[in-house]
Scaffold this motif. Structure first.
Motif, PDB file in Angstrom:
ATOM      1  N   ILE A  72       0.824  -1.210   0.000  1.00 32.61           N
ATOM      2  CA  ILE A  72       0.000   0.000   0.000  1.00 32.61           C
ATOM      3  C   ILE A  72       0.861   1.265   0.000  1.00 32.61           C
ATOM      4  O   ILE A  72       0.567   2.220  -0.698  1.00 32.61           O
ATOM      5  N   ILE A 171      -1.639   2.604   6.252  1.00 36.25           N
ATOM      6  CA  ILE A 171      -2.528   3.566   5.592  1.00 36.25           C
ATOM      7  C   ILE A 171      -1.945   4.982   5.716  1.00 36.25           C
ATOM      8  O   ILE A 171      -1.884   5.732   4.738  1.00 36.25           O
ATOM      9  N   ALA A 174       0.994   5.354   3.499  1.00 31.89           N
ATOM     10  CA  ALA A 174       0.581   5.409   2.095  1.00 31.89           C
ATOM     11  C   ALA A 174       0.052   6.795   1.740  1.00 31.89           C
ATOM     12  O   ALA A 174       0.361   7.341   0.686  1.00 31.89           O
ATOM     13  N   ARG A 175      -0.730   7.353   2.649  1.00 33.14           N
ATOM     14  CA  ARG A 175      -1.250   8.708   2.383  1.00 33.14           C
ATOM     15  C   ARG A 175      -0.090   9.691   2.277  1.00 33.14           C
ATOM     16  O   ARG A 175      -0.004  10.477   1.339  1.00 33.14           O
ATOM     17  N   THR A 179       0.625   7.211  -2.240  1.00 32.80           N
ATOM     18  CA  THR A 179       0.351   5.964  -2.964  1.00 32.80           C
ATOM     19  C   THR A 179      -1.074   5.465  -2.742  1.00 32.80           C
ATOM     20  O   THR A 179      -1.428   4.372  -3.176  1.00 32.80           O
ATOM     21  N   LEU A 180      -1.876   6.258  -2.012  1.00 32.50           N
ATOM     22  CA  LEU A 180      -3.253   5.838  -1.729  1.00 32.50           C
ATOM     23  C   LEU A 180      -4.138   7.076  -1.826  1.00 32.50           C
ATOM     24  O   LEU A 180      -3.908   8.051  -1.118  1.00 32.50           O
ATOM     25  N   ASP A 181      -5.138   7.033  -2.702  1.00 31.89           N
ATOM     26  CA  ASP A 181      -6.016   8.208  -2.799  1.00 31.89           C
ATOM     27  C   ASP A 181      -7.128   8.109  -1.756  1.00 31.89           C
ATOM     28  O   ASP A 181      -7.230   7.124  -1.029  1.00 31.89           O
ATOM     29  N   GLY A 184      -9.375   5.111  -1.963  1.00 27.84           N
ATOM     30  CA  GLY A 184      -8.638   3.920  -1.534  1.00 27.84           C
ATOM     31  C   GLY A 184      -8.575   3.847  -0.016  1.00 27.84           C
ATOM     32  O   GLY A 184      -8.806   2.794   0.584  1.00 27.84           O
ATOM     33  N   GLU A 185      -8.270   4.976   0.612  1.00 30.41           N
ATOM     34  CA  GLU A 185      -8.189   5.002   2.074  1.00 30.41           C
ATOM     35  C   GLU A 185      -9.552   4.685   2.684  1.00 30.41           C
ATOM     36  O   GLU A 185      -9.649   3.932   3.655  1.00 30.41           O
TER      37      GLU A 185
END
Ligand code: M6R
Length: 364
Positions: A72, A171, A174-175, A179-181, A184-185
């Motif tokens: 993630i 998470i 990733a934020r 790498t996570l919009d 996605g979150e």
């Protein structure tokens, strides 16, 4: 006290839903439904890599954490057991992240690894259950698992609480790393928030788990299998069985079975597999078919989406609710721990105080 349960381990197993929920309460903002970690003296966006180290069950939690951080947050991760990490003298860039995981915060090997990482100018983030422990004092940041005191020597609820923290950390990383919009979150946080109720449903599977236990208790050796993030779940199951039932168990990545241990398989070596319906389901199932073709008895943990296909080959199966792949290892851990517990009860071993073991191992 044991609140009417036969052993602390049984009581602590039943606390899984509660501690997952309590840990999430500390890490997820209820209004925005976003992960909120405490202020950190470094930026998760710019750490070049992470080194995870721990012992025993905490190490398996770290292995699952590695899947999440790599997948993630796209963060390169190195991992090893704490008693080995130091001897490897891994080349580390200053500013890397040292991620230590410990229920007690007192484990000598993990503490020694922490100190040697600190010498390399690595940021120390510890995931700890005992927040006033030696490791807590020596860390830059502590992420607390809210599992409450764990009395049973075999770790149960602390493990799922560690996974819950590692999921939130992944998470947040990733934020920070882009790498996570938001969508996605949202999906991952929803899956986490849904977990306490899904975990509570696991206990309806008690009768099926006890049927599996009747088979395992007769065995001298048991093979645990899992693929991807289910491999550490298999390792956790095998460790728990060894600890409290004194039955030899080994965990293998399902795909590795055909590279050696398949020669062990016959009717006397039950195979315990963790196979929920994730993208790895088909491959795991074909490994199980190979084992069955060689006379292996299959005891399989799956979920509602995998149940039809598993029932065609398994002698016993435990069916959990189907959840998002991300949280599947957290849910699937609960029944493998319960299986070890039920086998120990059948054998009549000292469940909470297994021979030769201590709750916290303070020698290296
Ligand atoms: O207190 P810690 O989390 O550092 O302990 C690590 C291991 O000693 C511990 O997980 C051990 O493997 C348990 N008895 C497993 O059930």
């Amino acid at each position: 006290g044991k609140d009417g349960y036969r052993h602390y381990m049984e009581k602590e197993l039943h606390e899984h839903p509660l501690v997952i929920g309590q840990t999430l309460q500390r890490m997820v903002d209820p209004a925005s439904r976003r992960v909120m970690l405490p202020e950190m003296p470094f930026d998760l966006a710019s750490v070049p890599r992470a080194v995870i180290t721990a012992c025993g069950s905490a190490f398996y939690a770290g292995m699952i954490g590695r899947y999440w951080l790599e997948d993630i947050a796209r963060l390169p991760v190195d991992i090893d057991v704490a008693s080995e990490m130091r001897y490897r003298n891994p080349p580390l860039t200053a500013g890397s992240l040292g991620l230590l995981i410990s229920q007690s915060g007192e484990t000598a090997d993990t503490l020694a690894a922490l100190r040697s990482l600190r010498e390399k100018a690595v940021h120390i983030l510890s995931v700890l259950n005992v927040e006033h422990s030696t490791m807590a004092r020596e860390s830059d940041v502590v992420l607390g698992t809210v599992a409450g005191p764990e009395i049973s020597v075999a770790s149960t609820k602390a493990f799922t609480a560690q996974l819950t923290v590692l999921a939130c950390l992944s998470i947040a990383a990733a934020r920070a790393r882009g790498t996570l919009d938001e969508a996605g979150e949202d999906a991952l946080v929803s899956a986490l928030l849904d977990l306490p109720s899904r975990a509570a449903e696991v206990f309806t599977q008690g009768p099926a788990i006890r049927r599996m236990a009747q088979i395992v208790v007769e065995a001298r050796d048991v093979l645990y299998l899992g693929r991807g993030s289910m491999f550490p779940v298999a390792m956790e199951g095998a460790l728990k069985l060894k600890e409290i039932t004194y039955i030899h168990a080994e965990a293998y990545a399902a795909g590795e079975m055909k590279h050696g241990p398949i020669s062990l398989i016959d009717r006397t070596v039950p195979i315990v597999a963790s196979a929920p319906y994730t993208p790895l389901f088909d491959k795991t199932l074909s490994n199980l078919q190979e084992a069955k073709a060689r006379g292996g008895r299959l005891l399989v943990f799956t979920d509602t989406k995998g149940a039809d296909r598993v029932s065609a080959i398994a002698e016993e199966m435990v069916v959990l609710p189907h959840v998002h792949d991300f949280v599947a290892p957290i849910l699937q851990t609960i029944p493998v721990q319960m299986l070890a517990y039920e086998v120990a009860v059948l054998k009549g071993t000292d469940v909470d105080q297994p021979r030769n073991l201590a709750k916290s191992v303070t020698v290296e």
